[in-house]
Design an enzyme around this catalytic site. Structure first.
Site, short mmCIF file in Angstrom:
data_model
loop_
_atom_site.label_atom_id
_atom_site.label_comp_id
_atom_site.label_asym_id
_atom_site.label_seq_id
_atom_site.Cartn_x
_atom_site.Cartn_y
_atom_site.Cartn_z
N GLU A 1 13.65 -17.19 -2.71
CA GLU A 1 12.27 -16.86 -3.09
C GLU A 1 11.83 -17.81 -4.20
O GLU A 1 12.58 -18.70 -4.62
CB GLU A 1 12.18 -15.40 -3.56
CG GLU A 1 13.00 -15.09 -4.80
CD GLU A 1 13.05 -13.61 -5.17
OE1 GLU A 1 12.50 -12.76 -4.45
OE2 GLU A 1 13.68 -13.30 -6.20
N ASP B 1 8.31 -14.14 -13.87
CA ASP B 1 7.79 -15.03 -12.82
C ASP B 1 6.70 -15.98 -13.34
O ASP B 1 5.61 -16.06 -12.76
CB ASP B 1 7.20 -14.20 -11.66
CG ASP B 1 8.16 -13.13 -11.14
OD1 ASP B 1 9.37 -13.39 -11.12
OD2 ASP B 1 7.68 -12.06 -10.73
O1 FUB Z 1 8.73 -10.03 -9.77
C1 FUB Z 1 8.94 -9.52 -8.48
C2 FUB Z 1 9.74 -10.48 -7.67
O2 FUB Z 1 10.99 -10.70 -8.33
C3 FUB Z 1 9.16 -11.86 -7.53
O3 FUB Z 1 8.11 -11.92 -6.61
C4 FUB Z 1 10.37 -12.59 -7.17
O4 FUB Z 1 10.26 -13.98 -7.20
C5 FUB Z 1 11.36 -12.06 -8.18
O5 FUB Z 1 11.26 -12.69 -9.41
#
Ligand code: FUB
Length: 338
Positions: A238, A32
Protein backbone atom coordinates in the site's frame (compact mmCIF):
# COMPACT_ATOMS: atom_id res chain seq x y z
CA UNK A 1 -4.12 -11.45 14.32
CA UNK A 2 -0.90 -10.10 12.88
CA UNK A 3 -2.05 -6.62 14.01
CA UNK A 4 -2.49 -7.74 17.63
CA UNK A 5 0.86 -9.54 17.68
CA UNK A 6 2.81 -6.59 16.27
CA UNK A 7 1.11 -4.19 18.69
CA UNK A 8 1.98 -6.37 21.69
CA UNK A 9 5.64 -6.27 20.61
CA UNK A 10 5.53 -2.53 19.91
CA UNK A 11 4.00 -1.69 23.28
CA UNK A 12 7.14 -3.16 24.87
CA UNK A 13 9.55 -1.65 22.35
CA UNK A 14 8.23 1.93 22.42
CA UNK A 15 9.70 2.70 25.87
CA UNK A 16 13.21 1.53 25.01
CA UNK A 17 13.83 3.25 21.69
CA UNK A 18 15.17 6.70 20.89
CA UNK A 19 13.54 8.13 17.78
CA UNK A 20 15.60 10.13 15.27
CA UNK A 21 12.77 12.67 14.91
CA UNK A 22 9.96 14.00 17.14
CA UNK A 23 6.29 14.11 16.11
CA UNK A 24 5.46 17.24 14.11
CA UNK A 25 2.38 17.77 16.29
CA UNK A 26 1.37 16.20 19.60
CA UNK A 27 -2.11 17.66 20.23
CA UNK A 28 -3.72 15.20 17.78
CA UNK A 29 -2.66 11.89 16.25
CA UNK A 30 -1.76 12.09 12.55
CA UNK A 31 -0.57 9.53 9.99
CA UNK A 32 0.06 8.86 6.29
CA UNK A 33 1.67 12.25 5.56
CA UNK A 34 1.54 13.47 1.96
CA UNK A 35 3.78 16.52 1.70
CA UNK A 36 3.87 19.18 -1.02
CA UNK A 37 5.52 22.56 -1.32
CA UNK A 38 2.98 25.23 -2.28
CA UNK A 39 3.87 28.95 -2.20
CA UNK A 40 7.28 28.14 -0.67
CA UNK A 41 5.69 26.43 2.36
CA UNK A 42 5.45 22.73 3.19
CA UNK A 43 1.84 21.51 3.38
CA UNK A 44 1.19 18.08 4.85
CA UNK A 45 -2.05 16.22 4.13
CA UNK A 46 -2.23 13.45 6.76
CA UNK A 47 -4.84 11.06 8.06
CA UNK A 48 -6.30 12.12 11.42
CA UNK A 49 -6.14 9.13 13.77
CA UNK A 50 -8.69 8.79 16.57
CA UNK A 51 -9.49 6.53 19.51
CA UNK A 52 -12.08 3.91 18.60
CA UNK A 53 -13.97 0.90 19.93
CA UNK A 54 -13.43 -0.92 16.63
CA UNK A 55 -11.46 -4.18 17.02
CA UNK A 56 -7.76 -4.38 16.20
CA UNK A 57 -7.64 -6.69 13.16
CA UNK A 58 -5.88 -7.33 9.86
CA UNK A 59 -8.76 -5.69 7.99
CA UNK A 60 -7.79 -2.35 9.58
CA UNK A 61 -11.15 -1.69 11.31
CA UNK A 62 -9.22 0.15 14.04
CA UNK A 63 -8.35 2.89 11.52
CA UNK A 64 -11.76 4.53 11.96
CA UNK A 65 -10.88 8.08 10.96
CA UNK A 66 -13.68 10.59 10.25
CA UNK A 67 -12.04 13.79 9.04
CA UNK A 68 -8.91 15.49 7.75
CA UNK A 69 -6.67 18.26 9.08
CA UNK A 70 -3.91 20.03 7.12
CA UNK A 71 -0.53 20.83 8.69
CA UNK A 72 2.00 23.34 7.35
CA UNK A 73 5.44 24.72 8.14
CA UNK A 74 7.96 27.04 6.54
CA UNK A 75 10.97 26.30 8.77
CA UNK A 76 11.90 22.61 8.94
CA UNK A 77 12.96 23.01 12.58
CA UNK A 78 10.24 25.53 13.42
CA UNK A 79 6.60 25.77 14.30
CA UNK A 80 3.98 23.56 12.66
CA UNK A 81 0.52 25.03 12.03
CA UNK A 82 -2.57 22.84 12.29
CA UNK A 83 -5.17 24.43 10.00
CA UNK A 84 -7.93 22.51 11.77
CA UNK A 85 -10.62 20.31 10.29
CA UNK A 86 -10.75 20.76 6.51
CA UNK A 87 -13.16 17.98 5.50
CA UNK A 88 -15.53 15.73 7.48
CA UNK A 89 -16.98 12.39 6.35
CA UNK A 90 -20.46 13.81 7.05
CA UNK A 91 -19.86 16.35 4.27
CA UNK A 92 -19.03 13.67 1.69
CA UNK A 93 -22.37 12.31 0.38
CA UNK A 94 -20.96 9.08 -1.10
CA UNK A 95 -18.70 8.14 1.88
CA UNK A 96 -19.63 6.27 5.05
CA UNK A 97 -16.43 5.84 7.10
CA UNK A 98 -12.67 5.26 7.23
CA UNK A 99 -11.17 8.43 5.79
CA UNK A 100 -7.74 6.91 5.08
CA UNK A 101 -4.52 8.26 3.56
CA UNK A 102 -5.11 11.40 1.41
CA UNK A 103 -3.01 13.45 -0.98
CA UNK A 104 -3.33 16.87 -2.64
CA UNK A 105 -2.48 18.57 -5.93
CA UNK A 106 -2.49 22.11 -7.30
CA UNK A 107 -3.64 23.23 -10.76
CA UNK A 108 -4.61 26.65 -12.08
CA UNK A 109 -5.17 28.26 -8.67
CA UNK A 110 -7.23 25.36 -7.28
CA UNK A 111 -6.15 22.78 -4.74
CA UNK A 112 -7.54 19.25 -4.89
CA UNK A 113 -7.67 16.82 -1.97
CA UNK A 114 -7.84 13.16 -3.02
CA UNK A 115 -8.93 10.67 -0.38
CA UNK A 116 -10.15 7.09 0.06
CA UNK A 117 -13.19 6.13 2.11
CA UNK A 118 -15.69 3.31 2.23
CA UNK A 119 -18.88 4.00 0.31
CA UNK A 120 -22.31 3.06 1.69
CA UNK A 121 -21.76 -0.56 0.56
CA UNK A 122 -18.47 -0.80 2.47
CA UNK A 123 -16.38 -0.65 -0.71
CA UNK A 124 -13.35 1.64 -0.77
CA UNK A 125 -13.50 4.35 -3.44
CA UNK A 126 -11.47 7.48 -4.09
CA UNK A 127 -12.99 10.93 -3.75
CA UNK A 128 -11.89 14.46 -4.53
CA UNK A 129 -12.59 17.78 -2.82
CA UNK A 130 -11.68 21.31 -3.88
CA UNK A 131 -10.40 24.53 -2.30
CA UNK A 132 -8.93 27.82 -3.42
CA UNK A 133 -6.26 27.57 -0.67
CA UNK A 134 -3.77 24.80 0.03
CA UNK A 135 -4.87 24.72 3.67
CA UNK A 136 -8.56 24.20 2.79
CA UNK A 137 -11.32 23.90 3.87
CA UNK A 138 -12.24 21.56 1.01
CA UNK A 139 -15.62 20.96 -0.62
CA UNK A 140 -16.18 17.38 -1.74
CA UNK A 141 -17.65 16.28 -5.04
CA UNK A 142 -20.99 14.52 -4.43
CA UNK A 143 -19.88 11.27 -6.11
CA UNK A 144 -16.71 9.21 -5.85
CA UNK A 145 -14.33 9.32 -8.85
CA UNK A 146 -15.88 7.06 -11.51
CA UNK A 147 -14.00 3.78 -11.91
CA UNK A 148 -12.02 4.35 -8.69
CA UNK A 149 -11.41 1.67 -6.10
CA UNK A 150 -9.08 0.68 -3.22
CA UNK A 151 -7.08 3.21 -1.16
CA UNK A 152 -4.09 5.53 -0.79
CA UNK A 153 -4.26 7.97 -3.73
CA UNK A 154 -1.04 9.88 -4.51
CA UNK A 155 -0.94 12.47 -7.29
CA UNK A 156 2.24 13.26 -9.20
CA UNK A 157 2.49 16.22 -11.60
CA UNK A 158 4.68 15.51 -14.63
CA UNK A 159 4.77 18.71 -16.68
CA UNK A 160 1.18 19.32 -17.83
CA UNK A 161 0.07 15.80 -16.85
CA UNK A 162 -1.19 14.67 -13.46
CA UNK A 163 -1.08 10.98 -12.58
CA UNK A 164 -2.99 9.40 -9.71
CA UNK A 165 -1.40 6.30 -8.18
CA UNK A 166 -3.35 4.18 -5.72
CA UNK A 167 -3.92 0.78 -4.18
CA UNK A 168 -3.54 -1.36 -1.11
CA UNK A 169 -4.04 -5.06 -0.39
CA UNK A 170 -5.63 -6.71 2.71
CA UNK A 171 -7.89 -3.99 4.24
CA UNK A 172 -7.32 -1.85 1.14
CA UNK A 173 -9.32 -4.35 -0.99
CA UNK A 174 -7.04 -4.41 -4.08
CA UNK A 175 -7.28 -8.24 -4.04
CA UNK A 176 -11.05 -7.89 -4.58
CA UNK A 177 -10.57 -6.16 -7.95
CA UNK A 178 -8.39 -8.66 -9.82
CA UNK A 179 -11.15 -9.30 -12.38
CA UNK A 180 -11.98 -5.63 -13.06
CA UNK A 181 -15.02 -5.57 -10.79
CA UNK A 182 -15.53 -5.91 -7.04
CA UNK A 183 -15.65 -9.49 -5.79
CA UNK A 184 -16.11 -9.84 -2.04
CA UNK A 185 -13.99 -13.03 -2.10
CA UNK A 186 -10.26 -12.28 -1.73
CA UNK A 187 -8.30 -13.35 -4.80
CA UNK A 188 -4.56 -13.47 -4.05
CA UNK A 189 -2.05 -14.91 -6.53
CA UNK A 190 0.03 -17.97 -5.57
CA UNK A 191 3.39 -17.16 -3.95
CA UNK A 192 5.25 -17.94 -7.20
CA UNK A 193 2.97 -15.75 -9.32
CA UNK A 194 3.25 -12.01 -9.98
CA UNK A 195 2.15 -9.93 -6.98
CA UNK A 196 -0.95 -7.74 -7.15
CA UNK A 197 0.16 -4.46 -8.71
CA UNK A 198 -0.55 -0.85 -7.69
CA UNK A 199 -2.55 1.22 -10.16
CA UNK A 200 -2.12 4.48 -12.06
CA UNK A 201 -4.41 6.63 -14.20
CA UNK A 202 -3.95 10.03 -15.82
CA UNK A 203 -6.33 12.61 -14.32
CA UNK A 204 -8.83 14.47 -16.49
CA UNK A 205 -8.26 18.16 -17.41
CA UNK A 206 -10.62 19.27 -14.61
CA UNK A 207 -8.78 17.00 -12.09
CA UNK A 208 -12.08 15.41 -10.99
CA UNK A 209 -12.04 12.11 -12.90
CA UNK A 210 -9.72 9.50 -14.35
CA UNK A 211 -8.95 10.38 -17.98
CA UNK A 212 -8.50 6.64 -18.71
CA UNK A 213 -9.08 3.29 -16.99
CA UNK A 214 -6.50 2.58 -14.30
CA UNK A 215 -3.48 0.49 -15.35
CA UNK A 216 -1.03 -1.72 -13.46
CA UNK A 217 2.29 -0.36 -12.25
CA UNK A 218 4.83 -3.11 -12.83
CA UNK A 219 7.58 -3.57 -10.23
CA UNK A 220 10.43 -5.74 -11.55
CA UNK A 221 13.31 -7.47 -9.82
CA UNK A 222 16.96 -7.17 -10.90
CA UNK A 223 16.40 -9.82 -13.62
CA UNK A 224 13.46 -7.94 -15.14
CA UNK A 225 10.82 -10.33 -13.73
CA UNK A 226 7.69 -9.10 -11.96
CA UNK A 227 8.09 -9.21 -8.18
CA UNK A 228 6.23 -12.26 -6.91
CA UNK A 229 3.44 -12.49 -4.36
CA UNK A 230 5.59 -14.58 -2.00
CA UNK A 231 8.38 -11.97 -2.02
CA UNK A 232 6.86 -10.11 0.92
CA UNK A 233 10.05 -8.12 1.60
CA UNK A 234 9.68 -6.41 -1.78
CA UNK A 235 6.12 -6.71 -3.12
CA UNK A 236 3.77 -3.72 -3.11
CA UNK A 237 1.32 -3.61 -0.20
CA UNK A 238 0.00 0.00 0.00
CA UNK A 239 0.99 3.68 0.18
CA UNK A 240 2.38 4.52 -3.30
CA UNK A 241 4.35 7.75 -3.82
CA UNK A 242 6.26 9.12 -6.83
CA UNK A 243 9.03 11.70 -6.96
CA UNK A 244 11.57 12.61 -9.62
CA UNK A 245 15.27 13.06 -8.95
CA UNK A 246 17.94 13.75 -11.53
CA UNK A 247 15.67 12.74 -14.44
CA UNK A 248 14.63 9.41 -12.87
CA UNK A 249 11.17 8.53 -11.50
CA UNK A 250 11.12 6.93 -8.05
CA UNK A 251 8.10 4.83 -7.08
CA UNK A 252 8.09 4.16 -3.33
CA UNK A 253 5.63 2.15 -1.24
CA UNK A 254 4.98 0.19 1.92
CA UNK A 255 5.63 -3.57 2.01
CA UNK A 256 2.88 -3.84 4.66
CA UNK A 257 3.33 -7.01 6.68
CA UNK A 258 7.14 -6.75 6.41
CA UNK A 259 6.90 -3.08 7.46
CA UNK A 260 9.38 -1.48 5.04
CA UNK A 261 9.23 1.59 2.83
CA UNK A 262 10.83 0.33 -0.39
CA UNK A 263 11.49 1.92 -3.76
CA UNK A 264 11.90 1.18 -7.44
CA UNK A 265 12.98 3.44 -10.33
CA UNK A 266 12.04 4.01 -13.96
CA UNK A 267 12.63 6.32 -16.91
CA UNK A 268 8.83 6.72 -17.18
CA UNK A 269 6.24 7.90 -14.60
CA UNK A 270 4.10 4.84 -15.39
CA UNK A 271 6.92 2.29 -15.21
CA UNK A 272 7.90 -0.46 -15.39
CA UNK A 273 9.90 0.28 -12.22
CA UNK A 274 12.90 -1.76 -11.11
CA UNK A 275 13.26 -2.52 -7.40
CA UNK A 276 16.20 -0.73 -5.77
CA UNK A 277 16.03 -1.09 -2.00
CA UNK A 278 14.70 0.13 1.33
CA UNK A 279 14.13 3.79 2.22
CA UNK A 280 12.86 3.33 5.78
CA UNK A 281 13.35 0.41 8.16
CA UNK A 282 10.30 -0.67 10.22
CA UNK A 283 8.84 1.86 12.64
CA UNK A 284 6.98 1.25 15.90
CA UNK A 285 3.44 0.47 14.73
CA UNK A 286 2.01 -1.96 12.19
CA UNK A 287 1.65 0.47 9.29
CA UNK A 288 4.37 2.48 7.63
CA UNK A 289 3.44 5.21 5.15
CA UNK A 290 5.43 8.06 3.73
CA UNK A 291 5.94 10.82 1.18
CA UNK A 292 9.03 12.51 -0.22
CA UNK A 293 9.42 16.20 -1.09
CA UNK A 294 12.18 18.69 -1.87
CA UNK A 295 12.23 21.93 0.09
CA UNK A 296 14.78 24.72 -0.22
CA UNK A 297 17.35 22.43 -1.86
CA UNK A 298 17.06 19.48 0.54
CA UNK A 299 14.96 16.32 0.28
CA UNK A 300 12.79 15.09 3.15
CA UNK A 301 11.03 11.89 4.08
CA UNK A 302 7.67 12.35 5.80
CA UNK A 303 6.55 9.26 7.72
CA UNK A 304 4.76 8.19 10.88
CA UNK A 305 5.22 5.98 13.91
CA UNK A 306 3.41 5.12 17.15
CA UNK A 307 5.98 6.28 19.73
CA UNK A 308 3.76 9.07 21.12
CA UNK A 309 0.88 6.66 21.83
CA UNK A 310 3.29 4.14 23.38
CA UNK A 311 2.93 1.71 20.46
CA UNK A 312 -0.84 1.74 19.75
CA UNK A 313 -0.93 0.93 16.07
CA UNK A 314 -3.96 3.10 15.16
CA UNK A 315 -2.67 6.19 17.03
CA UNK A 316 0.22 7.46 14.94
CA UNK A 317 2.27 10.66 14.66
CA UNK A 318 3.67 12.31 11.57
CA UNK A 319 7.42 12.97 11.48
CA UNK A 320 10.00 14.22 9.00
CA UNK A 321 13.70 13.64 8.46
CA UNK A 322 16.23 14.41 5.75
CA UNK A 323 16.49 11.96 2.85
CA UNK A 324 19.73 11.56 0.91
CA UNK A 325 20.14 10.45 -2.72
CA UNK A 326 23.75 9.37 -3.21
CA UNK A 327 25.85 10.12 -6.32
CA UNK A 328 24.42 7.02 -8.07
CA UNK A 329 20.84 8.10 -7.31
CA UNK A 330 20.42 5.42 -4.62
CA UNK A 331 18.49 6.48 -1.53
CA UNK A 332 20.35 6.03 1.76
CA UNK A 333 18.32 3.72 4.03
CA UNK A 334 16.93 5.53 7.08
CA UNK A 335 16.92 3.86 10.51
CA UNK A 336 14.06 5.51 12.43
CA UNK A 337 15.65 4.86 15.88
CA UNK A 338 19.14 5.41 17.24
O1 FUB B 1 -4.27 5.08 7.73
C1 FUB B 1 -5.04 4.01 7.25
C2 FUB B 1 -4.23 3.15 6.36
O2 FUB B 1 -3.11 2.65 7.09
C3 FUB B 1 -3.61 3.83 5.17
O3 FUB B 1 -4.52 4.08 4.14
C4 FUB B 1 -2.53 2.88 4.87
O4 FUB B 1 -1.58 3.32 3.97
C5 FUB B 1 -1.98 2.62 6.25
O5 FUB B 1 -1.07 3.59 6.66
Amino acid sequence: SDAELKQAMDLKKANNLIAIAPPLVTHIYTADPSAHVFNNRIYIYPSHDIETDQPLNDNGDQYAMKDYHVLSLSDVKGEVTDHGKVLDVDDVPWASCQMWAPDAAHKNGHYYLYFPARDHDGIFRLGVARSKQPEGPFTAEPEAIQGSFSIDPAVYQDGEDYYIYFGGIWGGQLQNWTEGKFNSVDNYPQDNEAAIMPKVAKLSEDMLQFAEPAKDIQILDEKGNLIQQGDTQRRFFEGPWVHKYDGLYYFSYSTGDTHMIAYATSESPTGPFTYQGVILEPVVGWTTHHSIAEYQGNWYLFYHDCMLSGGQSHLRSVKMTELIHDDDGKIKTIQPYK
